[in-house]
Design a protein around this motif. Structure first.
Motif, PDB file in Angstrom:
ATOM      1  N   VAL A   1      38.849  29.733  30.016  1.00  0.00           N
ATOM      2  CA  VAL A   1      38.398  30.421  31.228  1.00  0.00           C
ATOM      3  C   VAL A   1      36.888  30.282  31.414  1.00  0.00           C
ATOM      4  O   VAL A   1      36.113  30.502  30.476  1.00  0.00           O
ATOM      5  CB  VAL A   1      38.803  31.911  31.176  1.00  0.00           C
ATOM      6  CG1 VAL A   1      38.027  32.720  32.217  1.00  0.00           C
ATOM      7  CG2 VAL A   1      40.294  32.070  31.391  1.00  0.00           C
ATOM      8  N   SER A   2      36.487  29.914  32.626  1.00  0.00           N
ATOM      9  CA  SER A   2      35.072  29.875  32.999  1.00  0.00           C
ATOM     10  C   SER A   2      34.899  30.619  34.316  1.00  0.00           C
ATOM     11  O   SER A   2      35.772  30.592  35.190  1.00  0.00           O
ATOM     12  CB  SER A   2      34.582  28.433  33.163  1.00  0.00           C
ATOM     13  OG  SER A   2      34.639  27.733  31.934  1.00  0.00           O
ATOM     14  N   LYS A   3      33.757  31.302  34.438  1.00  0.00           N
ATOM     15  CA  LYS A   3      33.487  32.087  35.646  1.00  0.00           C
ATOM     16  C   LYS A   3      32.001  32.042  35.952  1.00  0.00           C
ATOM     17  O   LYS A   3      31.163  32.186  35.062  1.00  0.00           O
ATOM     18  CB  LYS A   3      33.928  33.543  35.438  1.00  0.00           C
ATOM     19  CG  LYS A   3      33.626  34.474  36.607  1.00  0.00           C
ATOM     20  CD  LYS A   3      34.471  34.159  37.809  1.00  0.00           C
ATOM     21  CE  LYS A   3      34.179  35.107  38.961  1.00  0.00           C
ATOM     22  NZ  LYS A   3      34.926  34.732  40.191  1.00  0.00           N
ATOM     23  N   TYR A   4      31.679  31.798  37.258  1.00  0.00           N
ATOM     24  CA  TYR A   4      30.286  31.896  37.673  1.00  0.00           C
ATOM     25  C   TYR A   4      30.202  32.663  38.986  1.00  0.00           C
ATOM     26  O   TYR A   4      31.177  32.791  39.723  1.00  0.00           O
ATOM     27  CB  TYR A   4      29.641  30.505  37.807  1.00  0.00           C
ATOM     28  CG  TYR A   4      30.212  29.634  38.910  1.00  0.00           C
ATOM     29  CD1 TYR A   4      29.788  29.778  40.236  1.00  0.00           C
ATOM     30  CD2 TYR A   4      31.161  28.653  38.634  1.00  0.00           C
ATOM     31  CE1 TYR A   4      30.302  28.987  41.247  1.00  0.00           C
ATOM     32  CE2 TYR A   4      31.683  27.865  39.636  1.00  0.00           C
ATOM     33  CZ  TYR A   4      31.247  28.032  40.945  1.00  0.00           C
ATOM     34  OH  TYR A   4      31.765  27.251  41.949  1.00  0.00           O
TER      35      TYR A   4
ATOM     36  N   LYS B   1      37.791  42.001  33.662  1.00  0.00           N
ATOM     37  CA  LYS B   1      38.190  42.036  35.069  1.00  0.00           C
ATOM     38  C   LYS B   1      39.041  40.820  35.435  1.00  0.00           C
ATOM     39  O   LYS B   1      39.904  40.908  36.317  1.00  0.00           O
ATOM     40  CB  LYS B   1      36.948  42.132  35.953  1.00  0.00           C
ATOM     41  CG  LYS B   1      36.277  43.500  35.866  1.00  0.00           C
ATOM     42  CD  LYS B   1      34.990  43.577  36.662  1.00  0.00           C
ATOM     43  CE  LYS B   1      34.361  44.957  36.513  1.00  0.00           C
ATOM     44  NZ  LYS B   1      33.051  45.062  37.180  1.00  0.00           N
ATOM     45  N   ILE B   2      38.811  39.704  34.756  1.00  0.00           N
ATOM     46  CA  ILE B   2      39.678  38.543  34.968  1.00  0.00           C
ATOM     47  C   ILE B   2      41.049  38.800  34.370  1.00  0.00           C
ATOM     48  O   ILE B   2      42.084  38.502  34.981  1.00  0.00           O
ATOM     49  CB  ILE B   2      39.032  37.273  34.358  1.00  0.00           C
ATOM     50  CG1 ILE B   2      37.790  36.876  35.158  1.00  0.00           C
ATOM     51  CG2 ILE B   2      40.025  36.115  34.330  1.00  0.00           C
ATOM     52  CD1 ILE B   2      37.014  35.717  34.565  1.00  0.00           C
TER      53      ILE B   2
ATOM     54  N   THR C   1      38.959  36.216  39.850  1.00  0.00           N
ATOM     55  CA  THR C   1      39.684  34.957  39.622  1.00  0.00           C
ATOM     56  C   THR C   1      38.723  33.966  38.963  1.00  0.00           C
ATOM     57  O   THR C   1      37.600  33.784  39.446  1.00  0.00           O
ATOM     58  CB  THR C   1      40.192  34.369  40.949  1.00  0.00           C
ATOM     59  OG1 THR C   1      41.045  35.311  41.588  1.00  0.00           O
ATOM     60  CG2 THR C   1      40.969  33.082  40.705  1.00  0.00           C
ATOM     61  N   PRO C   2      39.110  33.314  37.873  1.00  0.00           N
ATOM     62  CA  PRO C   2      38.204  32.371  37.211  1.00  0.00           C
ATOM     63  C   PRO C   2      38.049  31.075  38.007  1.00  0.00           C
ATOM     64  O   PRO C   2      38.956  30.677  38.753  1.00  0.00           O
ATOM     65  CB  PRO C   2      38.890  32.113  35.867  1.00  0.00           C
ATOM     66  CG  PRO C   2      40.340  32.358  36.120  1.00  0.00           C
ATOM     67  CD  PRO C   2      40.394  33.443  37.151  1.00  0.00           C
TER      68      PRO C   2
ATOM     69  N   ASN D   1      42.892  29.794  33.118  1.00  0.00           N
ATOM     70  CA  ASN D   1      43.754  30.848  33.636  1.00  0.00           C
ATOM     71  C   ASN D   1      44.067  31.857  32.544  1.00  0.00           C
ATOM     72  O   ASN D   1      43.885  31.588  31.347  1.00  0.00           O
ATOM     73  CB  ASN D   1      45.043  30.269  34.234  1.00  0.00           C
ATOM     74  CG  ASN D   1      45.809  29.432  33.228  1.00  0.00           C
ATOM     75  OD1 ASN D   1      46.467  29.978  32.344  1.00  0.00           O
ATOM     76  ND2 ASN D   1      45.732  28.111  33.350  1.00  0.00           N
ATOM     77  N   VAL D   2      44.561  33.019  32.974  1.00  0.00           N
ATOM     78  CA  VAL D   2      44.953  34.095  32.059  1.00  0.00           C
ATOM     79  C   VAL D   2      46.422  34.400  32.303  1.00  0.00           C
ATOM     80  O   VAL D   2      46.843  34.585  33.452  1.00  0.00           O
ATOM     81  CB  VAL D   2      44.099  35.356  32.283  1.00  0.00           C
ATOM     82  CG1 VAL D   2      44.648  36.519  31.468  1.00  0.00           C
ATOM     83  CG2 VAL D   2      42.646  35.100  31.914  1.00  0.00           C
TER      84      VAL D   2
END
Length: 396
Positions: free
Chosen positions: A11-14, A73-74, A80-81, A85-86
């Motif tokens: 998972v990556s999030k920006y 929160k993801i 949403t990442p 995915n989760v």
């Protein structure tokens, strides 16, 4: 093979943070043509990958801004990442902030039903949970009063009770262990110990390393959006404490880092690895002090299977002074226990009770009765080379 409850798959999030405020469409179009984005990307999570197995009490730790709350929160499907995915195997109950979704103009009873609906429960399911929620909150005579008439402590108790008594498969908690008064905190402590014992899946984000060691069987340390260390609870907690002390010293302008204070920490078991309850456990600790400070040794013997302290020595009574090599020998007898696999954990602390070194290589000690039946090997731990005969661990 254990079944997972939550799988976090790369998972990556920006987030996009604006660098300029433009209200003109013309300015925006011109900036686009010039290649000026008007924002910068803040990468909060970078390729986070781990699994929470069913029955885990899983700790997520890290400094403020490390990305752990974003990860929760993801997991809770609030964010949403960008990548990865989760997957959640079962019904997830998320409790990220106390009192979110509560309406002060509604009664306590109405808030329970509204909050339960927001968590995805039907009216019938909330009917079945309602008495448990009210019993835990101890607010029976107040449930028909409006929430705005509750004290802040009563509101906290109700909100927390809704979260922990909601009958989901996975409970997600973010920094909410220290809630309510002392009596309610003891009640919550008993609940979490029972939850851990019964094998209900829990994910906990906290800065409290005592809570991590007490409740969790696995943990992960996140730093700058990356996993720094994962797995063993004590190693994760010790690394977190050590990192915080380094940052504190750097903020105070100290040029000598904490790892330079104490070096060459070595723990040697003097007694047999496999012993009996009537014999003492003995070990030697050596370390080298590089700076003229006071130090002492803290150690614990923990049930390796249940992660429960059996013996803990964390006393400031035996401070040593000055530089050079320090050598201590310890002996303790645990004549009230039997058939246990213990792990010995050792750290060195200063006079402020700050950890300045720890031994990452835990020693395993087996306490067994003497009349072991040598037949019927029922389990094997390949990592440690141990076998189990009739419920007793020993070396193969």
């Amino acid at each position: 093979m254990s079944e997972f409850a939550v799988k976090i798959d790369h998972v990556s999030k920006y987030f996009r943070l604006p660098t300029e405020a433009t209200t003109s469409l013309r300015t925006t179009l011109v900036n686009r043509l010039r290649g000026i984005k008007g924002y910068k990307e803040q990468h909060v999570l970078k390729d986070i990958d781990f699994e929470v197995e069913k029955g885990d009490f899983f700790g997520i730790v890290g400094r403020n801004g490390s990305g752990k709350s974003t990860l929760l929160k993801i997991i809770s499907q609030i964010y949403t990442p960008e990548k990865g995915n989760v997957t959640v195997n079962g019904k997830l109950v998320s409790f990220i902030e106390l009192g979110v979704g509560f309406n002060p103009e509604l009664t306590g009873r109405e808030n329970v039903y509204m909050n339960g609906a927001m968590l995805g429960f039907s009216t019938q399911e909330i009917d079945e949970m309602y008495e448990d929620i009210v019993d835990f909150a101890e607010l029976h005579e107040f449930m028909n009063q409006k929430l705005k008439n509750y004290s802040s402590g009563m509101q906290v108790r109700l909100a927390f009770s809704v979260a922990i008594k909601a009958r989901g498969d996975v409970l997600v908690l973010d920094e909410v262990l220290a809630v309510g008064d002392e009596a309610f905190q003891r009640k919550c402590n008993d609940y979490f110990l029972e939850r851990k014992k019964s094998g209900q899946t829990t994910i906990l984000v906290t800065h409290d390393m005592n809570a991590v060691k007490k409740y969790c069987n696995k943990a992960v340390l996140i730093e700058n959006g990356l996993i720094k260390i994962s797995g063993d609870v004590d190693k994760v907690a010790n690394q977190y404490s050590l990192d915080n002390l380094k940052r504190l010293q750097a903020a105070e302008g100290k040029t000598q880092m904490v790892e330079e204070f104490v070096t060459d920490l070595d723990v040697k078991l003097l007694s047999s690895v496999q012993t009996t309850p009537d014999k003492p456990i003995q070990f030697e600790i050596r370390y080298n002090v590089k700076k003229d400070i006071q130090t002492y040794v803290a150690f614990s013997l923990t049930d390796a299977d249940r992660n429960i302290w059996i013996y803990n020595d964390n006393s400031l009574d035996y401070l040593t002074n000055g530089t050079g090599e320090k050598v201590m020998t310890y002996s303790c007898k645990l004549d009230q226990v039997n058939n246990l696999k213990l792990k010995l954990q050792v750290s060195v602390r200063n006079s402020k009770d700050e950890m300045i070194a720890y031994d990452p290589d835990e020693k395993i000690i087996l306490i067994n009765r003497t009349d072991i039946d040598k037949n019927d090997i029922s389990a094997k731990d390949s990592a440690s080379g141990l076998i189990q005969r009739n419920g007793v661990w020993e070396f193969a």
